[in-house]
Design a protein around this motif. Structure first.
Motif, PDB file in Angstrom:
ATOM      1  N   ARG A  32      26.496  80.655  -1.516  1.00 42.76           N
ATOM      2  CA  ARG A  32      25.450  81.572  -1.093  1.00 42.76           C
ATOM      3  C   ARG A  32      25.083  81.354   0.374  1.00 42.76           C
ATOM      4  N   LEU A  33      25.082  82.452   1.128  1.00 48.11           N
ATOM      5  CA  LEU A  33      24.649  82.475   2.537  1.00 48.11           C
ATOM      6  C   LEU A  33      25.485  81.559   3.417  1.00 48.11           C
ATOM      7  N   ASN A  34      26.752  81.322   3.059  1.00 45.73           N
ATOM      8  CA  ASN A  34      27.467  80.253   3.756  1.00 45.73           C
ATOM      9  C   ASN A  34      28.977  80.496   3.794  1.00 45.73           C
ATOM     10  N   SER A  35      29.408  81.608   4.343  1.00 45.65           N
ATOM     11  CA  SER A  35      30.854  81.820   4.446  1.00 45.65           C
ATOM     12  C   SER A  35      31.503  80.914   5.480  1.00 45.65           C
ATOM     13  N   TRP A  36      30.685  80.157   6.235  1.00 49.45           N
ATOM     14  CA  TRP A  36      31.235  79.166   7.169  1.00 49.45           C
ATOM     15  C   TRP A  36      32.072  78.115   6.453  1.00 49.45           C
ATOM     16  N   GLN A  37      31.846  77.912   5.162  1.00 48.73           N
ATOM     17  CA  GLN A  37      32.532  76.863   4.403  1.00 48.73           C
ATOM     18  C   GLN A  37      33.654  77.419   3.535  1.00 48.73           C
ATOM     19  N   ASP A  38      34.048  78.660   3.758  1.00 56.23           N
ATOM     20  CA  ASP A  38      34.953  79.339   2.830  1.00 56.23           C
ATOM     21  C   ASP A  38      36.390  78.832   2.904  1.00 56.23           C
ATOM     22  N   GLY A  39      36.808  78.336   4.035  1.00 56.67           N
ATOM     23  CA  GLY A  39      38.111  77.691   4.133  1.00 56.67           C
ATOM     24  C   GLY A  39      39.302  78.618   4.132  1.00 56.67           C
ATOM     25  N   VAL A  40      39.162  79.786   4.767  1.00 52.59           N
ATOM     26  CA  VAL A  40      40.293  80.694   4.959  1.00 52.59           C
ATOM     27  C   VAL A  40      40.399  81.011   6.447  1.00 52.59           C
ATOM     28  N   SER A  41      41.512  81.621   6.853  1.00 54.10           N
ATOM     29  CA  SER A  41      41.786  81.765   8.287  1.00 54.10           C
ATOM     30  C   SER A  41      40.770  82.639   9.005  1.00 54.10           C
ATOM     31  N   GLY A  42      40.095  83.530   8.285  1.00 52.97           N
ATOM     32  CA  GLY A  42      39.126  84.407   8.917  1.00 52.97           C
ATOM     33  C   GLY A  42      37.757  83.796   9.097  1.00 52.97           C
ATOM     34  N   THR A  43      37.518  82.616   8.505  1.00 50.88           N
ATOM     35  CA  THR A  43      36.194  82.012   8.611  1.00 50.88           C
ATOM     36  C   THR A  43      36.205  80.634   9.250  1.00 50.88           C
ATOM     37  N   ASN A  44      37.311  79.920   9.196  1.00 46.86           N
ATOM     38  CA  ASN A  44      37.349  78.545   9.691  1.00 46.86           C
ATOM     39  C   ASN A  44      38.535  78.311  10.617  1.00 46.86           C
ATOM     40  N   CYS A  45      38.307  77.508  11.652  1.00 49.61           N
ATOM     41  CA  CYS A  45      39.427  76.936  12.394  1.00 49.61           C
ATOM     42  C   CYS A  45      40.044  75.846  11.526  1.00 49.61           C
ATOM     43  N   ALA A  46      41.360  75.720  11.604  1.00 51.35           N
ATOM     44  CA  ALA A  46      42.068  74.786  10.731  1.00 51.35           C
ATOM     45  C   ALA A  46      41.781  73.338  11.115  1.00 51.35           C
ATOM     46  N   ILE A  47      41.901  72.472  10.116  1.00 50.43           N
ATOM     47  CA  ILE A  47      41.769  71.035  10.324  1.00 50.43           C
ATOM     48  C   ILE A  47      43.116  70.529  10.835  1.00 50.43           C
ATOM     49  N   GLN A  48      43.142  70.040  12.056  1.00 50.65           N
ATOM     50  CA  GLN A  48      44.397  69.674  12.703  1.00 50.65           C
ATOM     51  C   GLN A  48      44.950  68.359  12.145  1.00 50.65           C
ATOM     52  N   PRO A  49      46.253  68.142  12.273  1.00 49.04           N
ATOM     53  CA  PRO A  49      46.838  66.867  11.831  1.00 49.04           C
ATOM     54  C   PRO A  49      46.168  65.679  12.509  1.00 49.04           C
ATOM     55  N   GLY A  50      45.918  64.629  11.739  1.00 51.88           N
ATOM     56  CA  GLY A  50      45.317  63.430  12.283  1.00 51.88           C
ATOM     57  C   GLY A  50      43.813  63.487  12.474  1.00 51.88           C
ATOM     58  N   THR A  51      43.190  64.585  12.020  1.00 51.53           N
ATOM     59  CA  THR A  51      41.740  64.714  12.149  1.00 51.53           C
ATOM     60  C   THR A  51      41.118  64.869  10.764  1.00 51.53           C
ATOM     61  N   ASN A  52      39.795  64.820  10.729  1.00 51.30           N
ATOM     62  CA  ASN A  52      39.098  65.082   9.473  1.00 51.30           C
ATOM     63  C   ASN A  52      37.943  66.031   9.725  1.00 51.30           C
ATOM     64  N   TRP A  53      37.522  66.706   8.673  1.00 50.12           N
ATOM     65  CA  TRP A  53      36.398  67.643   8.751  1.00 50.12           C
ATOM     66  C   TRP A  53      35.743  67.694   7.389  1.00 50.12           C
ATOM     67  N   THR A  54      34.420  67.831   7.371  1.00 55.24           N
ATOM     68  CA  THR A  54      33.680  67.817   6.118  1.00 55.24           C
ATOM     69  C   THR A  54      33.168  69.203   5.770  1.00 55.24           C
ATOM     70  N   TYR A  55      33.579  69.700   4.600  1.00 54.29           N
ATOM     71  CA  TYR A  55      32.977  70.896   4.009  1.00 54.29           C
ATOM     72  C   TYR A  55      31.667  70.487   3.346  1.00 54.29           C
ATOM     73  N   ALA A  56      30.662  71.363   3.396  1.00 51.14           N
ATOM     74  CA  ALA A  56      29.394  71.099   2.712  1.00 51.14           C
ATOM     75  C   ALA A  56      28.852  72.420   2.179  1.00 51.14           C
ATOM     76  N   PHE A  57      28.699  72.504   0.863  1.00 50.00           N
ATOM     77  CA  PHE A  57      28.199  73.747   0.275  1.00 50.00           C
ATOM     78  C   PHE A  57      27.426  73.439  -0.997  1.00 50.00           C
ATOM     79  N   VAL A  58      26.593  74.384  -1.403  1.00 48.74           N
ATOM     80  CA  VAL A  58      25.784  74.262  -2.614  1.00 48.74           C
ATOM     81  C   VAL A  58      26.364  75.188  -3.672  1.00 48.74           C
ATOM     82  N   VAL A  59      26.572  74.671  -4.879  1.00 50.57           N
ATOM     83  CA  VAL A  59      27.021  75.536  -5.980  1.00 50.57           C
ATOM     84  C   VAL A  59      25.776  76.204  -6.563  1.00 50.57           C
ATOM     85  N   LYS A  60      25.216  77.075  -5.749  1.00 55.94           N
ATOM     86  CA  LYS A  60      23.915  77.685  -6.020  1.00 55.94           C
ATOM     87  C   LYS A  60      24.006  78.702  -7.153  1.00 55.94           C
ATOM     88  N   ASP A  61      23.144  78.543  -8.166  1.00 50.85           N
ATOM     89  CA  ASP A  61      23.025  79.513  -9.260  1.00 50.85           C
ATOM     90  C   ASP A  61      24.383  79.889  -9.838  1.00 50.85           C
TER      91      ASP A  61
END
Length: 561
Positions: free
Chosen positions: A90-119
């Motif tokens: 909810r209210l958070n397509s920033w965490q959707d993890g597809v090419s239209g919403t996120n820059c990819a996580i590059q090799p050798g790096t890390n990134w944290t997704y954070a979302f609420v399984v709301k309702d």
């Protein structure tokens, strides 16, 4: 304090209040994503994408309103993204993890997704969304359980089992990816939880579930494949359908169940037969096979006091070419109007029997030839992902230079197939009718991130306005992935109340990768409606906003959750 930092602190406060008032938890996961060349699925060594050395990946086991954080360490030699298939965020397509919403996580790096399984409750899955990586693994199960104060519409089972079934190719995805063409792609095997069929090889294990006579078990069955629908059944055992992708269904007794690419179901199975071993089987739809074919997935239901093994042949199922059987079963799967789900009020409180439609969108999925290139298209537009994710462009420059609203035809098919960056502007808090028209001779299935569809109708041939007379508007099931039969149509209603940039795609990997997708921009300039969250503090930039992150020296976490 600037506005962005104020947002960060306000979101932290929201998480604290949510956890304190609902009993929700913060689930912290650390994933190491790597590729492993081992004899995972056959006698052939092939690349398999693992998470924490696991294939399939680890279970995400959450409860309604929990906060889920997944810190992804990319140990592949190319970028990666994960999408959470059916999680509405909810209210958070920033965490959707597809090419239209996120820059990819590059090799050798890390990134944290954070979302609420709301309702939300239900059975779902996750998988890598770019670079054709799903062909080689990286997928796993998601459970979202009811809060303890919400009644579940069936007695608590003895145990729950996640059963990920999907077609599998022996060819490396990096070999397949550049050569995708017009040939019919027939997989090499169907796996159960990453394991080959029973009897395939003495050196390769098969899947087996231990049960006790008289007890009832919940199987959460997901089609994590890329190409084939399948029919699922358990020898001599009935199944009671109870849930699909976040909706409790009317409880119907089944001998077998069709599960299409990207879909998930929950069935209850009572161990009510003699102490023995019984086949669990999944056979492909629209494909001829024999009992000993590796395209017949075979596992074992093992009774605790079993004195005998399974027989020679798995249980027979419906004719794989019987479309009428499949359509009739799909129409029989209906919403349980009296059950609660994520909320105490019944699911039937939210219905489509008397809604006013804001817009009708008709989407033709088809093959296309563009300058000699074999592609898939929607309304004769084959999606070509820009270097800059749409969501970044939308937020920072109102889409300028990346996409143009109004270019995509929502009720017609362009005469000449072309590449495009397909974005549909949709009415916020409006009811939309979407008609998926399958111009292909094969099955298709469609998924909308961020939402559930009310599946109101199926039909043959071309959809017309008169087709609405066949709709079920009383108790249509709500789900996030819906099948579309060859040369047929499927109609859904959806209430677009979740602002953001949301991916609408074919779940068939080849179709999706070659252009059968678009994005739905749900936005309202009025300051009063709830808005989407601002960008996260750890936002990755790429394309017109900067280069991808360079590999970091971040320490590798311990394997496991």
């Amino acid at each position: 304090m600037d506005s962005f930092n104020r947002w960060i602190w306000s979101m932290a406060a929201v998480f604290v209040v949510l956890v304190a008032t609902t009993g929700a938890e913060v689930i912290d996961l650390r994933w190491v994503v790597a590729s492993d060349y081992t004899l995972w699925t056959s006698s052939l060594a092939q690349r398999v994408i693992t998470i924490n050395d696991m294939f399939p990946g680890p279970l995400i086991n959450a409860t309604t309103n929990d906060v889920v954080k997944v810190n992804v360490f990319n140990k592949l030699d190319e970028p990666v993204l994960f999408t959470w298939n059916g999680i509405q965020q909810r209210l958070n397509s920033w965490q959707d993890g597809v090419s239209g919403t996120n820059c990819a996580i590059q090799p050798g790096t890390n990134w944290t997704y954070a979302f609420v399984v709301k309702d939300q409750i239900g059975s779902f899955s996750y998988f890598p969304s770019i670079n054709y990586q799903k062909l080689t693994g990286g997928f796993g199960p998601i459970r979202v359980n009811n809060r303890i104060v919400i009644n579940v519409p069936f007695p608590k089972p003895e145990a729950e089992f996640d059963l990920l079934i999907g077609d599998w190719f022996f060819s490396d995805y990096k070999v397949v990816r550049p050569g995708l063409g017009v040939s019919v792609d027939v997989p090499d095997m169907i796996l159960m939880n990453g394991k080959a069929p029973y009897g395939y090889s003495k050196s390769i294990s098969h899947e087996s579930f231990n049960v006790t006579k008289g007890k009832t078990y919940r199987f959460r069955v997901s089609n994590v494949g890329t190409t084939l629908s399948f029919n699922f059944r358990i020898q001599k055992h009935k199944m009671v359908l109870v849930e699909t992708e976040g909706s409790y269904t009317n409880q119907i007794m089944l001998d077998s169940l069709d599960v299409h690419v990207g879909q998930s179901y929950s069935v209850l199975v009572t161990a009510d037969q003699d102490d023995s071993d019984y086949y669990i089987a999944a056979t492909p739809k629209l494909l001829n096979t024999t009992d000993d074919s590796p395209l017949v997935a075979k596992g074992v239901l093992h009774y605790a006091n079993s004195g005998s093994s399974v027989g020679v042949s798995p249980p027979s199922g419906p004719d794989p070419w019987d479309i009428e059987f499949s359509v009739n079963q799909a129409r029989s799967i209906k919403w349980n109007l009296t059950a609660g789900a994520a909320r105490p009020n019944p699911q039937g409180t939210f219905n489509v029997s008397n809604v006013t439609l804001s817009e009708t969108i008709i989407l033709h999925g088809s093959e296309a030839n563009i300058s000699g290139l074999y592609r898939y298209a929607v309304n004769n537009v084959s999606y070509l992902a820009p270097d800059t994710p749409l969501k970044l462009a939308d937020y920072f420059v109102n889409g300028s230079g990346v996409y143009q609203l109004g270019d995509f035809p929502i009720q017609s098919v362009k005469e000449t197939a072309s590449f495009g960056v397909s974005v549909v502007g949709a009415t916020h808090k409006g009811w939309h009718e979407i008609v998926f028209q399958n111009d292909l001779l094969s099955m298709d299935s469609w998924h909308l991130d961020g939402y559930g569809f009310y599946v109101v109708g199926f039909g043959d041939g071309e959809w017309t306005i008169g087709s609405r007379s066949t709709y079920n508007l009383y108790d249509p099931v709500v789900r996030s992935t819906v099948q579309v039969y060859p040369k047929g149509w499927t109609a859904v209603y959806v209430f677009l109340d979740n602002p953001g940039m949301w991916n609408l795609r074919s779940q068939h990997l080849k179709n999706w990768y070659l252009g059968e997708e678009l994005y739905v921009r749900v936005h309202d300039d009025d300051p009063n409606p709830a808005k989407e969250n601002a960008p996260p503090e750890n936002l990755l930039l790429c394309g017109m906003f900067g280069e991808p992150m360079a590999p970091s020296s971040a320490p590798e976490p311990q394997s496991g959750a």
